[in-house]
Scaffold this motif. Structure first.
Motif, PDB file in Angstrom:
ATOM      1  N   UNK A 182     -16.343   8.993 -50.893  1.00  0.00           N
ATOM      2  CA  UNK A 182     -15.780   9.230 -49.573  1.00  0.00           C
ATOM      3  C   UNK A 182     -14.270   9.041 -49.554  1.00  0.00           C
ATOM      4  N   UNK A 183     -13.760   8.083 -50.260  1.00  0.00           N
ATOM      5  CA  UNK A 183     -12.317   7.862 -50.324  1.00  0.00           C
ATOM      6  C   UNK A 183     -11.628   9.030 -51.031  1.00  0.00           C
ATOM      7  N   UNK A 184     -12.250   9.619 -52.001  1.00  0.00           N
ATOM      8  CA  UNK A 184     -11.679  10.787 -52.704  1.00  0.00           C
ATOM      9  C   UNK A 184     -11.498  11.960 -51.741  1.00  0.00           C
ATOM     10  N   UNK A 185     -12.512  12.240 -50.883  1.00  0.00           N
ATOM     11  CA  UNK A 185     -12.385  13.311 -49.890  1.00  0.00           C
ATOM     12  C   UNK A 185     -11.294  12.988 -48.875  1.00  0.00           C
ATOM     13  N   UNK A 186     -11.205  11.737 -48.466  1.00  0.00           N
ATOM     14  CA  UNK A 186     -10.178  11.359 -47.498  1.00  0.00           C
ATOM     15  C   UNK A 186      -8.781  11.540 -48.062  1.00  0.00           C
ATOM     16  N   UNK A 187      -8.579  11.322 -49.342  1.00  0.00           N
ATOM     17  CA  UNK A 187      -7.264  11.509 -49.968  1.00  0.00           C
ATOM     18  C   UNK A 187      -6.812  12.960 -49.897  1.00  0.00           C
ATOM     19  N   UNK A 188      -7.710  13.913 -50.104  1.00  0.00           N
ATOM     20  CA  UNK A 188      -7.344  15.333 -50.011  1.00  0.00           C
ATOM     21  C   UNK A 188      -6.933  15.702 -48.588  1.00  0.00           C
ATOM     22  N   UNK A 192      -2.934  17.243 -46.696  1.00  0.00           N
ATOM     23  CA  UNK A 192      -2.731  18.335 -45.747  1.00  0.00           C
ATOM     24  C   UNK A 192      -2.118  17.835 -44.444  1.00  0.00           C
ATOM     25  N   UNK A 193      -2.548  16.685 -43.939  1.00  0.00           N
ATOM     26  CA  UNK A 193      -1.989  16.114 -42.716  1.00  0.00           C
ATOM     27  C   UNK A 193      -0.512  15.806 -42.878  1.00  0.00           C
ATOM     28  N   UNK A 194      -0.075  15.319 -44.011  1.00  0.00           N
ATOM     29  CA  UNK A 194       1.320  14.977 -44.246  1.00  0.00           C
ATOM     30  C   UNK A 194       2.222  16.211 -44.189  1.00  0.00           C
ATOM     31  N   UNK A 195       1.765  17.357 -44.685  1.00  0.00           N
ATOM     32  CA  UNK A 195       2.582  18.586 -44.656  1.00  0.00           C
ATOM     33  C   UNK A 195       2.809  19.054 -43.217  1.00  0.00           C
ATOM     34  N   UNK A 196       1.770  19.100 -42.381  1.00  0.00           N
ATOM     35  CA  UNK A 196       1.921  19.528 -40.986  1.00  0.00           C
ATOM     36  C   UNK A 196       2.798  18.597 -40.184  1.00  0.00           C
ATOM     37  N   UNK A 197       2.664  17.316 -40.360  1.00  0.00           N
ATOM     38  CA  UNK A 197       3.464  16.357 -39.621  1.00  0.00           C
ATOM     39  C   UNK A 197       4.936  16.443 -39.966  1.00  0.00           C
ATOM     40  N   UNK A 198       5.300  16.825 -41.174  1.00  0.00           N
ATOM     41  CA  UNK A 198       6.696  16.942 -41.569  1.00  0.00           C
ATOM     42  C   UNK A 198       7.375  18.096 -40.839  1.00  0.00           C
ATOM     43  N   UNK A 199       6.694  19.240 -40.670  1.00  0.00           N
ATOM     44  CA  UNK A 199       7.268  20.391 -39.958  1.00  0.00           C
ATOM     45  C   UNK A 199       7.470  20.072 -38.481  1.00  0.00           C
ATOM     46  N   UNK A 200       6.517  19.439 -37.847  1.00  0.00           N
ATOM     47  CA  UNK A 200       6.647  19.102 -36.435  1.00  0.00           C
ATOM     48  C   UNK A 200       7.766  18.093 -36.205  1.00  0.00           C
ATOM     49  N   UNK A 201       8.012  17.213 -37.126  1.00  0.00           N
ATOM     50  CA  UNK A 201       9.065  16.200 -37.006  1.00  0.00           C
ATOM     51  C   UNK A 201      10.449  16.838 -36.923  1.00  0.00           C
ATOM     52  N   UNK A 202      10.700  17.929 -37.647  1.00  0.00           N
ATOM     53  CA  UNK A 202      12.013  18.580 -37.626  1.00  0.00           C
ATOM     54  C   UNK A 202      12.324  19.135 -36.229  1.00  0.00           C
ATOM     55  N   UNK A 203      11.377  19.782 -35.563  1.00  0.00           N
ATOM     56  CA  UNK A 203      11.608  20.324 -34.221  1.00  0.00           C
ATOM     57  C   UNK A 203      11.814  19.233 -33.191  1.00  0.00           C
ATOM     58  N   UNK A 204      11.098  18.186 -33.250  1.00  0.00           N
ATOM     59  CA  UNK A 204      11.240  17.097 -32.290  1.00  0.00           C
ATOM     60  C   UNK A 204      12.588  16.418 -32.400  1.00  0.00           C
ATOM     61  N   UNK A 416       1.873   8.127 -47.149  1.00  0.00           N
ATOM     62  CA  UNK A 416       1.446   6.834 -47.717  1.00  0.00           C
ATOM     63  C   UNK A 416      -0.064   6.776 -47.859  1.00  0.00           C
ATOM     64  N   UNK A 417      -0.757   7.289 -46.816  1.00  0.00           N
ATOM     65  CA  UNK A 417      -2.221   7.291 -46.873  1.00  0.00           C
ATOM     66  C   UNK A 417      -2.732   8.121 -48.036  1.00  0.00           C
ATOM     67  N   UNK A 418      -2.109   9.280 -48.221  1.00  0.00           N
ATOM     68  CA  UNK A 418      -2.545  10.140 -49.327  1.00  0.00           C
ATOM     69  C   UNK A 418      -2.339   9.449 -50.670  1.00  0.00           C
ATOM     70  N   UNK A 419      -1.146   8.799 -50.817  1.00  0.00           N
ATOM     71  CA  UNK A 419      -0.882   8.099 -52.083  1.00  0.00           C
ATOM     72  C   UNK A 419      -1.833   6.920 -52.259  1.00  0.00           C
TER      73      UNK A 419
END
Length: 659
Positions: A182-188, A192-204, A416-419
């Motif tokens: 289960x932890x292996x699936x959560x890492x993947x 993906x969550x980290x990439x989307x959050x980085x784009x939204x941060x630039x506009x804000x 951090x969560x992904x790492x």
């Protein structure tokens, strides 16, 4: 006549009759009977605990685990105890067990209560509870049963704890395999969550910059209006408070002035009355003195003797003393009342002046309060308008920044969560079924004990043997001198040297003591069956200990006669409590430590232990030296006693001459 011949003569005297020979044999057997029978009776009491009656009460109702399995530890523990036969267990109901314990049918009762299994299973929940074993004993039946029962319960507790810990650890390790996947699936997903959050941060970030500029201008305008309104509010509040506080000031000061004047008048009246009382007490005291003089004359005229007149006048004088003390207090009080009246007049004058000035003060405060209220109202309306505008711009800026910060934290946290999840997947163990079983057993019982003893007694009886063998040799020597004479009267009368008489008096009992030691060793080693590491050395050591003990008893008998028997008994008791034959001597009370180090039985016990159990022998040299020192010292003192006994005095020839 040699010392050996003196000893043989004494032995022949005792063995001259059939009864004497039987007594001689009995004395030789005394240490064997005492030590041998005691050690035989207590050779291995722990090995016969299965004969001790005990009640086992199982009320455990069992429980069902989360996986559906039944856990019934109570029955399991009961089966193990019945099979092990640690005691003579009888599985009975609680009522029978309590009655049997009270009547002496059982020495102890072990109860496994109804919630025993449920409490054990609670260790896997968020509300763990300790399982309880109830133990009941009755010291009136046997005190040691409680000590043994406590040891038994500790063993049962450790066994149950090991089983529970192993079961819990096994279930815990089984969950690691599921967690790993289960932890292996959560890492993947975290990547993906980290990439989307980085784009939204630039506009804000762009939105937050514009909102900050708007807020900056609005804050400057609102700050001035707030300062003005706050100052006006503070002024109005302060003057309003002062106004409300001083409204009643004129009437209150007038009341104060009137009250102060009344107090001054009352104090003046009290002072006048006090002065009248003071004058009256002065008159009373003077009248009392005149009355005493007239009374003395009247008593004389009545024909009373001087002694009678003195008695009456003393009673009058006893009454005048309190009157004089009362007059002194009244005079002092009158002075204090005059002072109080003058002070009250001064207070009344000051209160009049305060009441006259109060109305003008309250009118000025009221006018100032009305003006500050109008100023505060206008300033507050201005500040409210500016704050509304500032609030709107701040909400805009705050929202923009919150969005920017949140997206920044989300982006950082997702990375951090992904790492962390990726690293955690590598750290989470994924043991095989065989490895899980081995790990659970180790967790359930993590410590193994490797027992090794440099020297060990084979049984409980062997542990007590050194003490009781040493004590038996002393008792044997004590018994010998109940029949044998410490000094030969014939040798003393013949003028034999004192050393020869003393040595001869000791040598005969020493030969019998050697026989006692040999027979006692044979009974303990062969009859009771206690193993001995150094049998020859032990026999020689026991013979030497017997000889030393006999030398000490011999000198007491030679010097003090029958009283020496009592002293030998007292010395035996002192050694009995200080030798450290059962518990380590360090556990003795402090005052007994010097006795342990000084008396010979301590070293006798230590030497027998080393030779019986096979302990280190260098320390044996100290034991031999101390015991030998006691023997030589006792023989030297016995020589002095023999010399003293060889001097015949009138009191010894005809004791009644001393009366």
């Amino acid at each position: 006549m040699t010392a050996l011949r003196l000893a043989l003569t004494e032995l022949r005297r005792i063995a001259a009759s059939r009864v004497g020979r039987l007594a001689l044999v009995a004395m030789v057997l005394v240490p064997s009977i005492y030590g041998g029978l005691y050690l035989y009776a207590n050779d291995d009491p722990y090995g016969r605990l299965s004969e001790v009656p005990a009640a086992l009460v199982v009320e455990d109702e069992g429980t069902t685990l989360s996986g559906g399995e039944r856990l019934e530890v109570g029955d399991q523990v009961a089966d193990e105890l019945l099979e092990a036969r640690t005691f003579d267990w009888a599985r009975v109901a609680r009522e029978r067990a309590e009655t049997g314990l009270e009547d002496g049918d059982y020495d102890l009762v072990l109860v496994l209560p109804a919630q025993f299994s449920a409490d054990l299973a609670s260790s896997a929940t968020n509300h763990p509870r300790q399982a309880t074993l109830e133990i009941r004993t009755n010291d009136a039946n046997n005190y040691l049963a409680r000590t043994i029962a406590n040891t038994l319960v500790s063993q049962v507790t450790a066994s149950v704890a090991e089983q529970v810990s192993s079961t819990a650890a096994s279930r815990f390790l089984e969950g690691f395999a599921d967690i790993h996947a289960e932890v292996s699936d959560a890492a993947d997903g975290a990547v993906q969550l980290a990439k989307g959050a980085s784009s939204a941060h630039d506009g804000a970030g762009t939105l937050a910059t514009g909102a900050d500029r708007l807020v900056g201008g609005q804050e400057q305008l609102a700050s001035g209006a707030d300062d003005l309104a706050d100052g006006a509010d503070d002024l109005a509040d302060g003057l309003a408070t002062l106004r409300s506080s001083t409204t009643e000031l004129p009437s209150q000061t007038r009341e104060l002035a009137d009250g102060a004047r009344q107090v001054a008048q009352g104090d003046a009246e009290v002072a006048a009355a006090g002065r009248q009382v003071a004058d009256a007490t002065d008159d009373l005291l003077a009248d009392l003195k005149q009355t005493r003089s007239r009374l003395a004359q009247d008593l004389q005229d009545a024909g009373l003797t001087p002694e009678q007149r003195t008695a009456v006048l003393e009673r009058v004088d006893a009454l005048s003393g309190p009157v004089e003390e009362a007059n002194a207090r009244v005079q002092s009080t009158a002075d204090d009342l005059d002072t109080l009246s003058e002070g009250a007049d001064q207070v009344a004058d000051g209160a009049e002046r305060l009441a006259a000035a109060a109305p003008e003060l309250t009118d000025g405060i009221a006018r100032a309060a009305d003006g500050s209220t109008q100023l505060s109202s206008g300033a507050r309306r201005l500040a409210d308008g500016e704050q509304d505008a500032l609030s709107g711009s701040r909400r805009l800026a705050s929202g923009a920044h919150d969005l920017d910060d949140g997206l920044d934290e989300l982006s950082s946290g997702a990375s951090t969560l992904a790492d962390g999840l990726a690293e955690g997947v590598r750290d989470i163990p994924d043991p095989s079924a065989k490895q899980r079983r081995a790990m659970a057993e180790t967790i359930g019982s993590p410590v193994a004990v490797d027992r090794d003893a440099e020297a060990a007694a084979g049984s409980y009886g062997a542990g007590l043997a050194p003490f009781f063998m040493s004590l038996a040799l002393w008792i044997g020597g004590f018994v010998l001198f109940t029949r044998m004479r410490a000094l030969s009267t014939r040798a003393l009368a013949a003028g034999q040297p004192a050393w020869r008489v003393a040595l001869g008096g000791w040598l005969g009992p020493a030969l019998l003591g050697a026989a006692q030691a040999v027979v006692a060793f044979g009974v303990v080693a062969l009859g009771v069956g206690i193993d001995v590491a150094h049998p020859v050395l032990l026999v020689l050591f026991m013979v030497g200990v017997s000889a030393a003990f006999l030398a000490v008893i011999h000198v007491l008998m030679a010097r003090f006669g029958v009283v020496g028997q009592f002293l030998a008994l007292v010395l035996m008791v002192l050694q009995l409590v200080s030798a450290g034959g059962t518990f380590p001597w360090q556990t003795l009370p402090g005052p007994l430590h010097p006795l342990h180090h000084a008396l010979p039985m301590s070293y006798a016990v230590d030497g027998v232990r080393r030779l019986m159990y096979g302990g280190p022998l260098p320390q044996l040299a100290l034991d031999v030296a101390v015991i030998g020192g006691w023997a030589l010292g006792a023989l030297a003192l016995a020589t002095l006693a023999a010399r003293r006994a060889g001097t015949w005095t009138a009191s010894r020839v005809k004791p009644e001459l001393a009366a």
